[in-house]
Design a protein around this motif. Structure first.
Motif, PDB file in Angstrom:
ATOM      1  N   ALA A 222       4.017   4.830  -7.357  1.00  0.00           N
ATOM      2  CA  ALA A 222       2.831   5.587  -7.709  1.00  0.00           C
ATOM      3  C   ALA A 222       3.246   6.965  -7.298  1.00  0.00           C
ATOM      4  O   ALA A 222       2.873   7.998  -7.778  1.00  0.00           O
ATOM      5  N   LEU A 223       3.618   7.176  -6.093  1.00  0.00           N
ATOM      6  CA  LEU A 223       4.092   8.681  -5.375  1.00  0.00           C
ATOM      7  C   LEU A 223       5.265   9.250  -5.962  1.00  0.00           C
ATOM      8  O   LEU A 223       5.201  10.372  -5.859  1.00  0.00           O
ATOM      9  N   ALA A 224       6.213   8.433  -6.323  1.00  0.00           N
ATOM     10  CA  ALA A 224       7.480   9.373  -7.046  1.00  0.00           C
ATOM     11  C   ALA A 224       7.346  10.236  -7.905  1.00  0.00           C
ATOM     12  O   ALA A 224       6.580  10.118  -9.179  1.00  0.00           O
ATOM     13  N   GLY A 225       7.499  11.439  -7.526  1.00  0.00           N
ATOM     14  CA  GLY A 225       7.430  12.779  -8.349  1.00  0.00           C
ATOM     15  C   GLY A 225       5.830  13.291  -8.660  1.00  0.00           C
ATOM     16  O   GLY A 225       5.729  14.139  -9.420  1.00  0.00           O
ATOM     17  N   ALA A 226       5.222  12.726  -7.730  1.00  0.00           N
ATOM     18  CA  ALA A 226       3.693  13.271  -7.899  1.00  0.00           C
ATOM     19  C   ALA A 226       3.464  14.763  -7.236  1.00  0.00           C
ATOM     20  O   ALA A 226       4.050  14.876  -6.618  1.00  0.00           O
ATOM     21  N   ASP A 227       2.423  15.069  -7.883  1.00  0.00           N
ATOM     22  CA  ASP A 227       2.263  16.616  -7.436  1.00  0.00           C
ATOM     23  C   ASP A 227       1.239  16.617  -6.184  1.00  0.00           C
ATOM     24  O   ASP A 227       1.275  17.837  -5.685  1.00  0.00           O
ATOM     25  N   ALA A 228       0.417  15.729  -6.000  1.00  0.00           N
ATOM     26  CA  ALA A 228      -0.310  15.684  -4.714  1.00  0.00           C
ATOM     27  C   ALA A 228      -0.849  14.171  -4.653  1.00  0.00           C
ATOM     28  O   ALA A 228      -0.939  13.391  -5.309  1.00  0.00           O
ATOM     29  N   VAL A 229      -1.230  14.038  -3.293  1.00  0.00           N
ATOM     30  CA  VAL A 229      -1.938  12.706  -2.894  1.00  0.00           C
ATOM     31  C   VAL A 229      -3.195  12.715  -2.087  1.00  0.00           C
ATOM     32  O   VAL A 229      -3.289  13.715  -1.092  1.00  0.00           O
ATOM     33  N   ILE A 230      -4.171  11.975  -2.723  1.00  0.00           N
ATOM     34  CA  ILE A 230      -5.380  12.038  -1.808  1.00  0.00           C
ATOM     35  C   ILE A 230      -5.076  10.581  -1.153  1.00  0.00           C
ATOM     36  O   ILE A 230      -5.544   9.417  -1.913  1.00  0.00           O
ATOM     37  N   ALA A 231      -5.342  10.333   0.081  1.00  0.00           N
ATOM     38  CA  ALA A 231      -5.266   9.162   0.969  1.00  0.00           C
ATOM     39  C   ALA A 231      -6.726   8.903   1.100  1.00  0.00           C
ATOM     40  O   ALA A 231      -7.589   9.657   1.552  1.00  0.00           O
ATOM     41  N   LEU A 232      -7.170   7.762   0.896  1.00  0.00           N
ATOM     42  CA  LEU A 232      -8.395   7.290   1.152  1.00  0.00           C
ATOM     43  C   LEU A 232      -8.526   6.589   2.387  1.00  0.00           C
ATOM     44  O   LEU A 232      -7.909   5.763   2.856  1.00  0.00           O
ATOM     45  N   ARG A 233      -9.944   6.705   2.812  1.00  0.00           N
ATOM     46  CA  ARG A 233      -9.980   5.973   4.365  1.00  0.00           C
ATOM     47  C   ARG A 233     -10.432   4.519   3.872  1.00  0.00           C
ATOM     48  O   ARG A 233     -11.061   4.106   2.703  1.00  0.00           O
ATOM     49  N   LEU A 234      -9.889   3.657   4.880  1.00  0.00           N
ATOM     50  CA  LEU A 234      -9.854   2.099   4.479  1.00  0.00           C
ATOM     51  C   LEU A 234     -11.396   1.828   5.316  1.00  0.00           C
ATOM     52  O   LEU A 234     -11.536   2.030   6.300  1.00  0.00           O
ATOM     53  N   GLN A 235     -12.318   1.480   4.443  1.00  0.00           N
ATOM     54  CA  GLN A 235     -13.735   1.615   4.881  1.00  0.00           C
ATOM     55  C   GLN A 235     -14.099   0.222   5.524  1.00  0.00           C
ATOM     56  O   GLN A 235     -14.507  -0.769   5.006  1.00  0.00           O
ATOM     57  N   ARG A 236     -13.478   0.013   6.626  1.00  0.00           N
ATOM     58  CA  ARG A 236     -13.614  -0.942   7.548  1.00  0.00           C
ATOM     59  C   ARG A 236     -15.012  -1.527   7.586  1.00  0.00           C
ATOM     60  O   ARG A 236     -15.266  -2.786   7.483  1.00  0.00           O
ATOM     61  N   GLU A 237     -16.149  -0.707   7.526  1.00  0.00           N
ATOM     62  CA  GLU A 237     -17.413  -1.083   7.557  1.00  0.00           C
ATOM     63  C   GLU A 237     -17.901  -1.685   6.379  1.00  0.00           C
ATOM     64  O   GLU A 237     -19.103  -2.561   6.246  1.00  0.00           O
ATOM     65  N   ARG A 238     -17.314  -1.734   5.235  1.00  0.00           N
ATOM     66  CA  ARG A 238     -17.636  -2.105   3.922  1.00  0.00           C
ATOM     67  C   ARG A 238     -16.637  -3.327   3.652  1.00  0.00           C
ATOM     68  O   ARG A 238     -16.960  -3.906   2.441  1.00  0.00           O
ATOM     69  N   GLN A 239     -15.805  -3.680   4.460  1.00  0.00           N
ATOM     70  CA  GLN A 239     -14.898  -5.019   4.146  1.00  0.00           C
ATOM     71  C   GLN A 239     -15.593  -6.234   4.114  1.00  0.00           C
ATOM     72  O   GLN A 239     -15.984  -6.631   5.252  1.00  0.00           O
ATOM     73  N   GLU A 240     -15.390  -6.975   2.989  1.00  0.00           N
ATOM     74  CA  GLU A 240     -16.012  -8.475   3.279  1.00  0.00           C
ATOM     75  C   GLU A 240     -14.547  -9.122   3.624  1.00  0.00           C
ATOM     76  O   GLU A 240     -13.530  -8.598   3.532  1.00  0.00           O
ATOM     77  N   SER A 241     -14.545 -10.168   4.051  1.00  0.00           N
ATOM     78  CA  SER A 241     -13.320 -10.915   4.566  1.00  0.00           C
ATOM     79  C   SER A 241     -12.571 -11.289   3.369  1.00  0.00           C
ATOM     80  O   SER A 241     -13.108 -11.407   2.222  1.00  0.00           O
ATOM     81  N   GLY A 242     -11.267 -11.432   3.848  1.00  0.00           N
ATOM     82  CA  GLY A 242     -10.651 -11.887   2.652  1.00  0.00           C
ATOM     83  C   GLY A 242      -9.755 -11.055   1.648  1.00  0.00           C
ATOM     84  O   GLY A 242      -8.821 -11.005   0.929  1.00  0.00           O
ATOM     85  N   LEU A 243     -10.293  -9.619   1.967  1.00  0.00           N
ATOM     86  CA  LEU A 243      -9.826  -8.621   1.155  1.00  0.00           C
ATOM     87  C   LEU A 243      -8.289  -8.074   1.562  1.00  0.00           C
ATOM     88  O   LEU A 243      -7.414  -7.581   0.708  1.00  0.00           O
ATOM     89  N   LEU A 244      -8.058  -8.059   2.759  1.00  0.00           N
ATOM     90  CA  LEU A 244      -7.062  -7.700   3.361  1.00  0.00           C
ATOM     91  C   LEU A 244      -6.279  -8.904   4.371  1.00  0.00           C
ATOM     92  O   LEU A 244      -6.913  -9.468   4.832  1.00  0.00           O
ATOM     93  N   PRO A 245      -4.883  -8.815   4.001  1.00  0.00           N
ATOM     94  CA  PRO A 245      -4.478  -9.923   4.996  1.00  0.00           C
ATOM     95  C   PRO A 245      -4.220  -9.470   6.326  1.00  0.00           C
ATOM     96  O   PRO A 245      -4.790 -10.142   7.360  1.00  0.00           O
ATOM     97  N   SER A 246      -3.825  -8.160   6.725  1.00  0.00           N
ATOM     98  CA  SER A 246      -4.175  -7.356   8.084  1.00  0.00           C
ATOM     99  C   SER A 246      -3.749  -6.119   8.026  1.00  0.00           C
ATOM    100  O   SER A 246      -3.472  -5.676   7.011  1.00  0.00           O
ATOM    101  N   LEU A 247      -4.306  -5.381   8.789  1.00  0.00           N
ATOM    102  CA  LEU A 247      -4.450  -4.011   8.617  1.00  0.00           C
ATOM    103  C   LEU A 247      -2.839  -3.547   9.003  1.00  0.00           C
ATOM    104  O   LEU A 247      -2.495  -2.403   8.357  1.00  0.00           O
ATOM    105  N   ARG A 248      -2.160  -4.331   9.690  1.00  0.00           N
ATOM    106  CA  ARG A 248      -0.405  -4.038   9.688  1.00  0.00           C
ATOM    107  C   ARG A 248       0.037  -4.019   8.474  1.00  0.00           C
ATOM    108  O   ARG A 248       0.747  -3.208   7.940  1.00  0.00           O
TER     109      ARG A 248
END
Lengths: 319, 179
Positions: A222-248
């Motif tokens: 996705a980033l290769a050759g891009a003109d800019a990036v907007i990194a989003l906050r990982l919204q830990r307060e809105r996470q249901e279980s099972g969406l992420l294996p681990s933060l690491r």
């Protein structure tokens, strides 16, 4: 745009805005910014909204957006009333509708509101005579953030036509991502979303994407050759279980590291709406590095909100 | 429609005011010109060029948009477009010459002075206008005037300048019914 009149009564989401309306806010932002930054200016405010009352009603945690709106209103000399749900009648069970009706009855002409429920700003706007500015409603929209990101990107990249901007991370829960799409695409930018499939809306990851938007699960591609990036906050307060294996694991696969920044076009800027989880969605060295426009976003945010307050306060319906 | 000032009259008025501005102060290096958008800034540029040609000094030149300082924002019924203010110098201790096309009620000048003092503390603010048409609503007067013109309250004084309108001319359009 000069000479064209502003006709909107509320700012709820930019998804139904014309390009001309977006341009008008950005042009007025350009004029408001020197009030805050011009070194030759000794007084950092103008009397434009003297005697008008702006109510900031934040029913969800916020520091920078609330302070940003407060500084913007004060830079235009408006009176500012702060209402948070903690310690207000909301805790006694008062409904959202009754709360805002009361705030209006107390003289609030412009209501800036944040609420955890998507559509809350629209619900209120349909029922009050005040002008309503949505400062974030659930997963739905955060229009002034989209506008300030567009303004910040334009100061760095110039015309956004044909520019490819990556929105990286937790797209599913992000009203910022939605507002960025609905502001940047009308200005001609192309958006590449990247993030774990579990954090992208089902319809989007199945190919039913808005115009001008593609989804690329692999962050490096996705980033290769891009003109800019907007990194989003990982919204830990809105996470249901099972969406992420681990933060690491998340940080390794989609965190914005220096190596990933280097994949973009030379000098491509890095944005983040804040607050940041440093070391998770963005490396500290990137957040505070030379490509970062994150502090600039904060200053520009005040100017964008001045522009929006100005346009609403002096438009015919509220004036 | 009557012509109040022809292109030649405009040229002479600017030449004269350029001399007056410098004559008024022995040390022109303290003077700065600030034009009020959207035609005062053009007149300020012309005065700047004239003073440079006459005296060989390059005075600081600024442009001021007074929209955020107007006192009629709740009356006009639409969000007026704010344009940039460009004052790229410190106004502290300078003699600022405000430049506008028409002096009428004085409210624009009041707004302009409020805007200027937000940039610092000038030694003095003076006012140069191409046309003074009377009907002041505030205690304000001009220091340098191109032409004094008696008008009815409802009349329209239209200033055209080459840079904006393609020609130099000042016209008076009489009110249909005198106010």
């Amino acid at each position: 745009m000069i000479g064209q009149a502003w006709t909107r009564r509320h700012v709820l989401a930019t998804d139904d805005w014309s390009r001309a309306e977006i341009e008008m806010v950005l042009e007025q932002t350009d004029v408001m910014l020197p009030v805050l930054t011009d070194p030759n200016r000794t007084v950092r405010r103008t009397p434009a909204l003297r005697g008008r009352t702006v109510v900031l009603f934040f029913a969800e945690a916020s520091t920078r957006t609330r302070v940003s709106f407060e500084l913007a209103a004060k830079a235009l000399s408006a009176d500012v009333v702060n209402v948070t749900t903690a310690g207000s009648s909301v805790e006694k069970g008062e409904s959202l509708f009754d709360t805002v009706r009361t705030l209006e009855a107390l003289g609030g002409e412009i209501l800036v509101m944040r609420h955890a429920a998507s559509g809350a700003a629209q619900f209120v706007a349909d029922r009050v005579t005040s002008a309503v500015i949505n400062a974030g409603d659930g997963w739905h929209a955060h229009p002034t953030q989209g506008l300030l990101d567009a303004f910040t990107l334009r100061t760095q990249l110039g015309d956004l036509a044909g520019k490819r901007i990556v929105i990286l991370g937790d797209v599913l829960h992000s009203r910022v991502a939605r507002s960025d799409i609905h502001t940047l695409v009308p200005l001609g930018a192309r958006i590449t979303l990247s993030g774990p499939p579990t954090l992208v809306p089902v319809a989007w990851r199945c190919g039913q994407l808005p115009e001008g938007v593609v989804y690329e699960p692999d962050a490096d591609r996705a980033l290769a050759g891009a003109d800019a990036v907007i990194a989003l906050r990982l919204q830990r307060e809105r996470q249901e279980s099972g969406l992420l294996p681990s933060l690491r694991e998340y940080a390794r696969a989609w965190g914005l590291s220096e190596e990933r920044v280097a994949l973009m076009r030379q000098g491509a800027p890095v944005l983040h709406p804040g607050p940041m989880n440093e070391g998770i969605e963005i490396a500290a060295s990137v957040a505070h590095g030379s490509r970062s426009l994150i502090e600039r976003q904060v200053t520009n945010g005040v100017a964008v909100r001045m522009a929006v307050l100005w346009l609403l306060a002096s438009s015919p319906v509220t004036a | 429609m009557t012509t109040l000032l022809s292109a030649d009259d405009v040229r002479r008025a600017i030449a004269r005011i350029a001399h007056e501005i410098v004559e008024r102060d022995r040390d022109p290096s303290r003077i700065a010109l600030v034009g009020i958008r959207s035609r005062g800034d053009v007149l300020a540029q012309r005065l700047h060029a004239a003073i440079q040609a006459n005296e060989g000094v390059d005075l600081p030149l600024g442009a001021l948009d007074i929209t955020l300082y107007r006192d009629d924002l709740t009356r006009i019924g639409h969000a007026p477009v704010v344009r940039t203010t460009e004052i790229a110098f410190s106004v502290d201790d300078r003699i600022l010459v405000l430049v506008d096309d028409v002096l009428f009620t004085g409210r624009t000048i009041r707004a302009a002075m409020d805007a200027l003092v937000d940039y610092g503390r000038p030694r003095a603010i003076r006012l140069a206008v191409l046309v003074d048409r009377g009907h002041r609503e505030l205690p304000i007067r001009a220091d340098h005037v191109g032409k004094n013109v008696p008008t009815q309250l409802g009349d329209d004084v239209r200033v055209h300048l080459v840079e904006v309108d393609g020609r130099d001319e000042v016209e008076l359009v009489r009110a249909a019914v005198p106010a």
